[in-house]
Enzyme design. Structure first.
Site, short mmCIF file in Angstrom:
data_model
loop_
_atom_site.label_atom_id
_atom_site.label_comp_id
_atom_site.label_asym_id
_atom_site.label_seq_id
_atom_site.Cartn_x
_atom_site.Cartn_y
_atom_site.Cartn_z
N ASP A 26 0.52 -0.95 -0.33
CA ASP A 26 -0.03 -0.03 0.31
C ASP A 26 1.17 1.30 -0.09
OD1 ASP A 26 -1.39 2.80 0.50
OD2 ASP A 26 -2.19 1.58 3.07
N LYS A 89 2.82 11.13 -3.59
CA LYS A 89 1.48 10.11 -4.53
C LYS A 89 0.39 11.60 -5.21
CE LYS A 89 -1.75 7.12 -3.20
NZ LYS A 89 -2.46 6.11 -2.23
N GLU A 189 -7.48 0.44 -4.13
CA GLU A 189 -7.14 0.21 -3.00
C GLU A 189 -8.68 -0.45 -1.91
OE1 GLU A 189 -6.29 4.41 -1.92
OE2 GLU A 189 -4.11 4.14 -2.82
N ASP A 212 -13.18 5.77 2.47
CA ASP A 212 -11.14 5.95 2.95
C ASP A 212 -11.18 7.49 2.95
OD1 ASP A 212 -8.95 5.80 2.62
OD2 ASP A 212 -8.19 4.78 0.73
#
Ligand code: ADP
Ligand code: MG
Length: 619
Positions: A26, A89, A189, A212
């Site tokens: 992850d 990211k 994800e 999330d």
């Protein structure tokens, strides 16, 4: 070397004759983790060095060229913000145009031009891409896995947000390559989270909402899962909403309540940093307690669960608006959602669980650690790929990447390896010469950055493009792979609608050995390929800047002699760097030229407007 066999025709998938561990990763905005299946159960891996299992996705570059990743790097953010890179990211696969309108304010320098090029971060005289930066985090995770499992790890599954586009996924894959990992699959994800909860294994149909809430981002995805096929029905979110905002709310509340002043206190920036860390500690403490009490510079400060809830309720409300939008996009009522899965460290907050549960009118799934669930799911996906789970179905995939040749002999991947088939993907290109009427399109298969190292599948020419200036035609190239694994390539010039199409058969006519060799080759040559690619890209970019400068000089003869001289000088430095400099030297020369010419370009604009007002023609 493990042998890889893939047969698209009969649906059989990758098998390793010699088992070698595949880990699940992850790669988060705030934290990253690596997981592996141990005795049929996924576990998070750690080593002695990382105190927690989470590795903060932060990279610090010391003055003498050392690279520090994780907890230690995190401690250096305050002291040395310009050398400590976080939230990479957010930059993955982004161009300057993509980020120009976001409120990006990092402590480090992101080069700014308004070009359609991928962003770079500048540290000293080095220009680093988000791919290189992420590869350092991945390398750290690889080391952790190797130490923990006592074996070499060179294969991984990496997760990305469901909304990541092709470029962002490709960038993530490249980062893996650069870290010495063969990325067998990029997984969404929310899909990984659902896998961790065992959804998808059964022979049933389900609609799942994955909520999330991480450190800096919020995502909601609605998945339709049937017979092992995970389909993303809709995604929504907020790329600037997460646990960091909760920390800030607490800080602001304390600043007001206790009349704290960040500037006057001794300690300056450290005081602000201490306050931020204290706010985060309070937030975490309140997830399982009613009151938080601490001392800050001899002052008693506190916060109750109730006060905290009041602070963050408006922020959680915003996430629920996104949830509603994603339901609307999927044309679903909330009672159609079979399960709601909680992901991300911030969903530990009781009020978040309560409000999400009320919104979806059902209990939420929170039995798996929310900041581990994605990595655990990635490990399960890795286990499926390793052939250890026959209860789960695998989709047909392309064994090697497919793409076309672009300037400089570079391979531009259009359909990445391991894409599900049937599939379709496309990209737009343009011409590089004025008046160009034909465009040769050469199709290649393979993982290397230069087409000469890959396998040529075919070549065709798009004829009859109406003559236009270079860069004007919009040529759309589509790759379509049907269920039988046959690739069709279609090219269309969009302004004139001139089109041509070819069918490329037997693209999978490569022996298993040959394929294994090509993959091995690409792994061994990653660093030199990437360096070479970066150099060629910098040279191409530099050439463009030179052309622009020449045009600018031609069109603006009112420029002062000193300005012209200086521009010419910077231009010739750039030209010589293009000829014999490194990518960093070329980038730096470009940077200098751009910095000098930007105000002149503004002046040119004013000048042209004034000329127009005087009745003259605009250039
Ligand atoms: P990302 O997916 O963005 O990399 P994570 O899922 O690791 O991030 O979430 C990190 C966030 O979770 C941080 O803001 C952190 O403060 C928050 N967090 C971690 N544990 C708790 C907790 N017990 N209570 C509240 N927030 C928490
Ligand atoms: Mg996350």
């Amino acid at each position: 070397m493990a042998k890889i066999s893939i047969n698209l025709k009969d649906g059989s998938v990758e098998k390793e004759s010699a088992p070698s561990a595949i880990v699940g990763i992850d790669l988060g905005t705030t934290n990253s983790l690596v997981a592996f299946i141990n005795n049929n159960k996924p576990v998070i891996l750690k080593n002695d060095r990382n105190k927690h299992q989470l590795v903060p996705s932060i990279i610090h570059f010391t003055q003498n060229g050392e690279i520090i990743v994780g907890d230690q790097a995190r401690e250096l953010i305050t002291d040395s913000p310009e050398r400590t890179i976080y939230s990479v990211k957010r930059l993955m696969g982004k161009s300057y145009i993509d980020i120009s309108d976001s409120q990006e304010s990092m402590g480090y320098t992101i080069l700014s031009t308004d070009e359609d090029k991928l962003v770079k971060v500048k540290i000293d005289d080095c220009y680093l891409t988000p791919i290189e930066l992420s590869s350092h985090v991945l390398r750290e995770l690889k080391t952790i896995a190797e130490q923990s499992l006592s074996q070499e790890i060179d294969k991984a599954v990496i997760t990305v947000p469901a909304y990541f586009n092709n470029t962002q996924r490709q960038a993530t894959r490249d980062a893996g390559k650069l870290a010495g990992l063969d990325v067998l699959r990029i997984v969404n994800e929310p899909t990984a989270a659902a896998l961790a909860y065992g959804i998808g294994a059964k022979n049933s149909e389900e609609i799942v909402a994955v909520y999330d809430l991480g450190g800096g981002t919020f995502d909601i995805s609605i998945l339709h899962i049937q017979d092992g096929i995970f389909e993303v029905l809709s995604t929504h979110g907020d790329t600037y909403l997460g646990g960091d905002d909760f920390d800030h709310s607490i800080m602001n509340y304390w600043i007001e309540k206790y009349e704290l002043s960040l500037n006057q206190e001794s300690g300056g920036k450290h005081y602000g940093q201490d306050l931020r860390l204290l706010a985060e500690a309070a937030k975490k403490h309140l997830s399982s307690n009613q009151v938080f009490k601490a001392k800050l510079n001899d002052m008693d400060i506190q916060l109750s669960r109730n006060q905290f809830d009041n602070l963050i309720q408006p922020l959680i409300d915003r996430t629920l608006l996104s949830c509603q939008s994603s339901l609307n996009d999927a044309s679903l009522d909330r009672d159609k959602i079979n399960s709601v899965i909680m992901v991300g460290g911030s969903t530990r907050i009781p009020l978040v669980k309560k409000m999400v549960s009320e919104f979806f009118e059902q209990e939420v799934n929170d039995t798996i650690n929310p900041d581990e669930v994605v990595a655990l799911g990635a490990a399960i996906q890795a286990d499926i790929l390793a052939g250890n789970r026959t209860d789960m179905l695998l989709l047909d995939i392309t064994p090697l990447s497919l793409g076309i040749e672009t300037i400089g002999g570079l391979m531009d991947t259009i359909i990445p390896r391991n894409s599900k088939v049937p599939t379709k993907a496309g990209r737009q290109y343009t011409t590089s010469i004025d008046g160009q009427v034909n465009l040769k399109i050469a199709v290649y298969q393979g993982e290397r950055d230069f087409v000469s190292d890959n396998r040529k599948l075919g070549e065709f020419t798009l004829k009859g493009i109406p003559p236009m200036a270079a860069g004007m035609p919009k040529i759309d190239i589509q790759f379509i792979i049907d269920g039988d694994g046959i690739l069709r390539v279609k090219a269309t010039e969009l302004r004139s609608n001139v089109a041509t199409e070819v069918q490329i058969k037997s693209q999978y006519g490569i022996s298993e050995e040959e394929m294994a060799l090509m993959l091995k080759d690409s792994m061994m040559n990653v660093q030199s390929d990437m360096d070479h690619r970066a150099l060629i890209e910098a040279q191409n970019e530099g050439q463009n800047v030179v052309l622009h400068t020449n045009k600018f000089l031609d069109q603006n003869n009112w420029l002062e002699v000193t300005e012209v001289d200086h521009l010419q000088e910077l231009k010739s430095i750039l030209i010589s760097m293009i000829k014999e400099g490194t990518k960093d030297q070329i980038n730096s020369a470009m940077d200098n030229l751009n910095t000098y010419s930007r105000p002149l370009a503004e002046k040119a604009l004013d000048h042209n407007i004034q000329s127009a007002l005087k009745g003259k023609e605009i250039l």
